[in-house]
Design an enzyme around this catalytic site. Sequence first.
Site, PDB file in Angstrom:
ATOM      1  N   ASN A 264      -7.561  -3.245  -7.623  1.00 19.80           N
ATOM      2  CA  ASN A 264      -6.156  -3.304  -7.251  1.00 19.80           C
ATOM      3  C   ASN A 264      -5.919  -4.519  -6.363  1.00 19.80           C
ATOM      4  O   ASN A 264      -6.536  -4.646  -5.303  1.00 19.80           O
ATOM      5  CB  ASN A 264      -5.739  -2.062  -6.458  1.00 19.80           C
ATOM      6  CG  ASN A 264      -4.286  -2.159  -6.011  1.00 19.80           C
ATOM      7  OD1 ASN A 264      -3.375  -2.107  -6.833  1.00 19.80           O
ATOM      8  ND2 ASN A 264      -4.059  -2.349  -4.720  1.00 19.80           N
ATOM      9  N   GLU A 265      -5.024  -5.403  -6.772  1.00 19.02           N
ATOM     10  CA  GLU A 265      -4.543  -6.501  -5.945  1.00 19.02           C
ATOM     11  C   GLU A 265      -5.665  -7.234  -5.209  1.00 19.02           C
ATOM     12  O   GLU A 265      -5.737  -7.208  -3.968  1.00 19.02           O
ATOM     13  CB  GLU A 265      -3.511  -5.985  -4.934  1.00 19.02           C
ATOM     14  CG  GLU A 265      -2.329  -5.322  -5.602  1.00 19.02           C
ATOM     15  CD  GLU A 265      -1.172  -5.017  -4.637  1.00 19.02           C
ATOM     16  OE1 GLU A 265      -1.354  -5.189  -3.425  1.00 19.02           O
ATOM     17  OE2 GLU A 265      -0.114  -4.633  -5.112  1.00 19.02           O
TER      18      GLU A 265
ATOM     19  N   GLU B 286       0.439   3.701   5.159  1.00 20.39           N
ATOM     20  CA  GLU B 286       0.793   2.368   4.663  1.00 20.39           C
ATOM     21  C   GLU B 286      -0.006   1.296   5.433  1.00 20.39           C
ATOM     22  O   GLU B 286       0.543   0.450   6.135  1.00 20.39           O
ATOM     23  CB  GLU B 286       2.314   2.162   4.749  1.00 20.39           C
ATOM     24  CG  GLU B 286       2.827   0.808   4.304  1.00 20.39           C
ATOM     25  CD  GLU B 286       2.378   0.320   2.916  1.00 20.39           C
ATOM     26  OE1 GLU B 286       2.128   1.164   2.036  1.00 20.39           O
ATOM     27  OE2 GLU B 286       2.243  -0.897   2.746  1.00 20.39           O
ATOM     28  N   TRP B 287      -1.321   1.366   5.297  1.00 21.00           N
ATOM     29  CA  TRP B 287      -2.225   0.338   5.810  1.00 21.00           C
ATOM     30  C   TRP B 287      -1.918  -0.025   7.263  1.00 21.00           C
ATOM     31  O   TRP B 287      -1.826   0.872   8.098  1.00 21.00           O
ATOM     32  CB  TRP B 287      -2.216  -0.877   4.860  1.00 21.00           C
ATOM     33  CG  TRP B 287      -2.505  -0.457   3.436  1.00 21.00           C
ATOM     34  CD1 TRP B 287      -1.643  -0.501   2.375  1.00 21.00           C
ATOM     35  CD2 TRP B 287      -3.731   0.117   2.910  1.00 21.00           C
ATOM     36  NE1 TRP B 287      -2.245  -0.014   1.235  1.00 21.00           N
ATOM     37  CE2 TRP B 287      -3.517   0.361   1.538  1.00 21.00           C
ATOM     38  CE3 TRP B 287      -4.987   0.444   3.459  1.00 21.00           C
ATOM     39  CZ2 TRP B 287      -4.506   0.925   0.700  1.00 21.00           C
ATOM     40  CZ3 TRP B 287      -5.966   0.997   2.633  1.00 21.00           C
ATOM     41  CH2 TRP B 287      -5.723   1.222   1.280  1.00 21.00           C
TER      42      TRP B 287
ATOM     43  N   GLU C  78       2.538  -0.652 -10.108  1.00 20.36           N
ATOM     44  CA  GLU C  78       3.183  -0.282  -8.841  1.00 20.36           C
ATOM     45  C   GLU C  78       4.548  -0.940  -8.769  1.00 20.36           C
ATOM     46  O   GLU C  78       4.693  -2.114  -9.096  1.00 20.36           O
ATOM     47  CB  GLU C  78       2.406  -0.764  -7.599  1.00 20.36           C
ATOM     48  CG  GLU C  78       1.157  -0.007  -7.289  1.00 20.36           C
ATOM     49  CD  GLU C  78       0.430  -0.528  -6.046  1.00 20.36           C
ATOM     50  OE1 GLU C  78       1.092  -1.137  -5.162  1.00 20.36           O
ATOM     51  OE2 GLU C  78      -0.793  -0.338  -5.970  1.00 20.36           O
TER      52      GLU C  78
ATOM     53  N   TYR D 244       6.977  -5.940  -5.859  1.00 24.98           N
ATOM     54  CA  TYR D 244       7.870  -5.414  -4.826  1.00 24.98           C
ATOM     55  C   TYR D 244       9.038  -6.341  -4.515  1.00 24.98           C
ATOM     56  O   TYR D 244      10.171  -5.905  -4.406  1.00 24.98           O
ATOM     57  CB  TYR D 244       7.085  -5.125  -3.536  1.00 24.98           C
ATOM     58  CG  TYR D 244       6.120  -3.971  -3.721  1.00 24.98           C
ATOM     59  CD1 TYR D 244       6.548  -2.659  -3.534  1.00 24.98           C
ATOM     60  CD2 TYR D 244       4.801  -4.184  -4.125  1.00 24.98           C
ATOM     61  CE1 TYR D 244       5.687  -1.586  -3.735  1.00 24.98           C
ATOM     62  CE2 TYR D 244       3.935  -3.114  -4.330  1.00 24.98           C
ATOM     63  CZ  TYR D 244       4.386  -1.825  -4.134  1.00 24.98           C
ATOM     64  OH  TYR D 244       3.544  -0.772  -4.349  1.00 24.98           O
TER      65      TYR D 244
ATOM     66  N   HIS E 172      -9.532   0.204  -4.638  1.00 27.90           N
ATOM     67  CA  HIS E 172      -8.259  -0.020  -3.944  1.00 27.90           C
ATOM     68  C   HIS E 172      -8.596  -0.198  -2.458  1.00 27.90           C
ATOM     69  O   HIS E 172      -8.182   0.586  -1.608  1.00 27.90           O
ATOM     70  CB  HIS E 172      -7.307   1.147  -4.200  1.00 27.90           C
ATOM     71  CG  HIS E 172      -5.853   0.830  -3.968  1.00 27.90           C
ATOM     72  ND1 HIS E 172      -4.878   1.040  -4.923  1.00 27.90           N
ATOM     73  CD2 HIS E 172      -5.200   0.327  -2.891  1.00 27.90           C
ATOM     74  CE1 HIS E 172      -3.691   0.676  -4.434  1.00 27.90           C
ATOM     75  NE2 HIS E 172      -3.862   0.251  -3.196  1.00 27.90           N
TER      76      HIS E 172
END
Length: 470
Positions: free
Chosen positions: A164-165, A425-426, A371, A296, A120
Amino acid sequence: MPESFPPGFLWGAATSAYQIEGAVREDGRTPSIWDTFSHTPGKTAGGETGDVAVDHYHRYRDDVALMAELGLTAYRFSVSWPRVQPTGRGPAVQRGLDFYRRLVDELLDKGIKPALTLYHWDLPQELEDAGGWPERETAYRFAEYAHIMGEALGDRVEQWITLNEPWCSAFLGYGSGVHAPGRTDPLSTLRAAHHLNLAHGLGTKALRAAMPARNTVAVSLNSSVVRPLSPSPEDLDAVRRIDNLANGIFHGPMLHGAYPQDLFTDTVRLTDWSYVQDGDLSTIHQPLDALGLNYYTPTVVSASPAVPGVRRLDGHGASDHSPWPCADDVAFHQLPGERTEMGWSVDATGLYDLITRYTRDRPGLPIHITENGAAYDDKPGADGTVHDPDRIRYLQAHLDAVHRAVQDGADVRGYYLWSLLDNFEWSYGYSKRFGAVYVDYETQVRTPKSSAYWYAGLARTGELPQAPTA
Ligand code: PNW
C-alpha cells in the site's frame, strides 16, 4: 438520470491492520515500526497509539456482519506482518495466520470478496533494527512473508495487493519522518523507494509461485495528480520533478521496467543509484493483473526559492524536513475552496485525471480505486444518529468522476471507500474520522453514519443517485 455502474462492479470498503486491530501483544505478535513510533513521545497527536484501536481483532465477526448489512460486495484489509512473522523472518506463527483465515472465512460466508494487502506500513521492528527499507535485505524478507501468506490463504483469497502506497513508506517514513520509523534522510528515502519496488517484484513472484494461477496480484499506489500553480515554465518543471518523485519512481519500474531518466539527473547531487543492481528492473517489472489507485486530493506545486527557516505548506504533515529529496525549492499549495478535516482540498476532477492517465499509460490494465474518502468532524446527534452530508457529497462527486472515466473507456472494476470504520489515522491519532461507520472510542460501539446508508443504496442498485439538493 441516475448513473449506472457496470454489472459486477465491486462496492467495497478498506481498512488496514494497525489502524483497526488493536490486540498488539496477543497471540505472539511483536512490535512493528508503528508500535515503536506511536509510543515515542511527540510522534502522534496526543501520544495516541494503535494498542487498542477499534478492537477489530476481537470484533471482526461483528464488523463483517455490519459490512453484510450494508451490502458491501468487497472488503480490502491488510495483514499485520509481525502477527505472522514476529521477527520478520523464519516460520509463521499459526495463531497469527488463524486470525486472518477466520476473517476471510467470515467474509466468504457473507459473499464479500476479500482483497488482501500484504504491507500497509507495519514493518516488524526487528527488520527496521537491521536497517529497514533502505537495506536490500528487507525486500527478500518481504518476499518470504509473501510466500507464507500466499500458501496460507491463496486457496480462499483471490485478490492480492503487495504494497500500500510505497510513497508514504519511503518519503514520509524516511524523508520527512512524520510516519514510522521517523527517519529524516534524503538518501535513505530513495534507497527505501528502490527496495520497496524490489519487494513488490520479488513479492509478486513469490505469490505467483505459492498460489493458484486464478488469483490476481496488484499494487496500490497513491499516485499524485500534480498540477502547476501557474503555466510558467518554472512551475511546469516543478510538476515534472514532483511527478517523477511521487509517481514515476514507482510506476516507472513496476509498469515499464525503468526509472524515469530525468529522475537520475534530478537527484545526481545526492546519489548515483548504485543500489539498483543488475536484473532489479526486470524483477520489479512483473506482469500485474490490476492497478490499485488511492486518491484523496490533487497536489499543486510551484517553483519558488527556498526561504531558510520557513516551512512551506505541503499537506503531508508537520515536519521541518521535506519528504522530497532534491526538491527543496518546490512549494506546495492548497487551492482556495472546500477542504476536508485533513486540510485537503476537495477536487474530484483529480480522480478522473488519475484514472484516465493510467488508462492511457497502460491500456488494458484493470483499475481498482483501492482508497478514496474524506475526514470530517462527525458527532452523534441527540438521538444518537450521525449525519455526515459533507462525506456524502464528497463520495458522490468522486464516484461521479469514476463513472465519467468509465464512460470514457476506463476499465475500473471496483471502488473501496476509505474507510469502513473511524480508526487510528497515523500521526493524527484518533482526531480524524474517515469512517462510513462512527466508532465511539470509549465503548467501541459502531454506528453507521448517513453516508454508510447512502453507500449501501449504491451497493444494492449499482446506481449513483443524483446529488441531493440542499
Ligand atoms: C492513506 N499524504 O494515507 C493510507 O493508505 C491510509 O492508511 C490513510 O488512513 C488514508 O490514506 C488517509 O490519510 C495517506 O501525506 C497518508 O500524501 C498521507 C498521505 C497520503 C495518503
